[in-house]
Design a protein around this motif. Structure first.
Motif, PDB file in Angstrom:
ATOM      1  N   GLN A  10       0.962  -1.178  -0.196  1.00 17.92           N
ATOM      2  CA  GLN A  10       0.170  -0.223   0.190  1.00 17.92           C
ATOM      3  C   GLN A  10       0.741   1.275   0.028  1.00 17.92           C
ATOM      4  OE1 GLN A  10      -2.548   0.456   3.042  1.00 17.92           O
ATOM      5  NE2 GLN A  10      -3.879   2.201   2.828  1.00 17.92           N
ATOM      6  N   LEU A  13       2.707   1.437  -3.079  1.00 17.84           N
ATOM      7  CA  LEU A  13       2.043   2.153  -4.336  1.00 17.84           C
ATOM      8  C   LEU A  13       0.970   3.457  -3.855  1.00 17.84           C
ATOM      9  CD1 LEU A  13      -1.438  -1.000  -4.393  1.00 17.84           C
ATOM     10  CD2 LEU A  13       0.654   0.150  -6.481  1.00 17.84           C
ATOM     11  N   LYS A  14       1.303   4.672  -2.848  1.00 19.09           N
ATOM     12  CA  LYS A  14       1.411   5.429  -2.687  1.00 19.09           C
ATOM     13  C   LYS A  14       2.074   6.373  -3.347  1.00 19.09           C
ATOM     14  CE  LYS A  14      -0.753   5.690   1.990  1.00 19.09           C
ATOM     15  NZ  LYS A  14      -0.799   5.458   3.086  1.00 19.09           N
ATOM     16  N   CYS A  17       1.703   6.483  -7.594  1.00 24.53           N
ATOM     17  CA  CYS A  17      -0.068   6.570  -8.081  1.00 24.53           C
ATOM     18  C   CYS A  17       0.111   7.445  -9.501  1.00 24.53           C
ATOM     19  CB  CYS A  17      -0.204   7.679  -6.656  1.00 24.53           C
ATOM     20  SG  CYS A  17      -0.021   9.401  -6.362  1.00 24.53           S
ATOM     21  N   PHE A  22      -1.434   1.617 -11.995  1.00 33.79           N
ATOM     22  CA  PHE A  22      -1.744   2.103 -10.711  1.00 33.79           C
ATOM     23  C   PHE A  22      -3.461   1.584 -10.295  1.00 33.79           C
ATOM     24  CE2 PHE A  22      -3.664   4.593  -7.740  1.00 33.79           C
ATOM     25  CZ  PHE A  22      -2.989   4.151  -7.168  1.00 33.79           C
ATOM     26  N   HIS A  23      -3.758   2.668 -11.024  1.00 29.95           N
ATOM     27  CA  HIS A  23      -5.212   1.975 -10.479  1.00 29.95           C
ATOM     28  C   HIS A  23      -5.640   0.075 -10.280  1.00 29.95           C
ATOM     29  CE1 HIS A  23      -9.580   2.622 -10.690  1.00 29.95           C
ATOM     30  NE2 HIS A  23     -10.158   1.053 -11.440  1.00 29.95           N
ATOM     31  N   ASP A  25      -3.113  -1.949 -10.164  1.00 31.74           N
ATOM     32  CA  ASP A  25      -2.453  -2.721  -8.739  1.00 31.74           C
ATOM     33  C   ASP A  25      -3.197  -1.969  -7.514  1.00 31.74           C
ATOM     34  OD1 ASP A  25      -0.472  -3.495 -10.356  1.00 31.74           O
ATOM     35  OD2 ASP A  25       0.791  -1.823 -10.375  1.00 31.74           O
ATOM     36  N   ARG A  26      -3.962  -0.978  -7.343  1.00 28.86           N
ATOM     37  CA  ARG A  26      -5.014  -0.388  -6.322  1.00 28.86           C
ATOM     38  C   ARG A  26      -5.922  -1.388  -5.763  1.00 28.86           C
ATOM     39  NH1 ARG A  26      -4.225   1.972  -2.042  1.00 28.86           N
ATOM     40  NH2 ARG A  26      -5.783   3.073  -1.055  1.00 28.86           N
ATOM     41  N   GLN A  27      -6.649  -2.167  -7.997  1.00 23.22           N
ATOM     42  CA  GLN A  27      -7.714  -2.668  -7.511  1.00 23.22           C
ATOM     43  C   GLN A  27      -7.324  -4.027  -6.897  1.00 23.22           C
ATOM     44  OE1 GLN A  27      -9.331  -2.869 -11.430  1.00 23.22           O
ATOM     45  NE2 GLN A  27     -10.987  -1.223 -10.586  1.00 23.22           N
ATOM     46  N   LEU A  29      -4.385  -4.319  -5.225  1.00 24.07           N
ATOM     47  CA  LEU A  29      -4.214  -4.959  -3.197  1.00 24.07           C
ATOM     48  C   LEU A  29      -5.555  -4.976  -2.618  1.00 24.07           C
ATOM     49  CD1 LEU A  29      -2.524  -4.174  -0.826  1.00 24.07           C
ATOM     50  CD2 LEU A  29      -3.050  -1.372  -1.348  1.00 24.07           C
ATOM     51  N   GLY A  30      -6.820  -4.202  -2.661  1.00 23.96           N
ATOM     52  CA  GLY A  30      -7.764  -3.996  -2.624  1.00 23.96           C
ATOM     53  C   GLY A  30      -8.447  -5.005  -2.540  1.00 23.96           C
TER      54      GLY A  30
END
Length: 107
Positions: A10, A13-14, A17, A22-23, A25-27, A29-30
């Protein structure tokens, strides 16, 4: 240990960004955080039911590392509401025990 790895991801990813992809990878992670939350949910329910502070501290640590403390609160309030509803529904007047006599013992 898994929560620590997710926390490190996390934080990475910050920093990234503005990088393409990135989007997605953020999904991912979620989704991983959702899986971890699902894995610990039965143990969390046991700790809540048993009023066991030791494991609750561990779950608080896990949810804090995932930046999901609000979700822990949601689990607690849902569990507490169900427990209170069961106690409320269990009231049966017996042997002269009125509702007004039972009510102070409810909580």
């Amino acid at each position: 240990k898994i929560a620590e790895e997710l926390m490190a991801l996390q934080e990475s990813l910050k920093v990234l960004c503005h990088v393409p992809g990135f989007h997605e990878d953020r999904q991912r992670l979620g989704a991983l955080q959702d899986r971890l939350e699902g894995m610990v949910s039965s143990g969390l329910a046991d700790a809540l039911s048993g009023h066991d502070v030791g494991p609750m501290r561990q779950y608080l640590d896990v949810f804090t590392k995932m930046d999901r403390v609000e979700r822990l609160y949601d689990h607690y309030f849902r569990w507490r509401r169900i427990a209170l509803q069961e106690r409320w529904n269990s009231f049966r007047p017996t042997g002269g025990d009125s509702f007004l006599q039972w009510l102070p013992k409810f909580h």
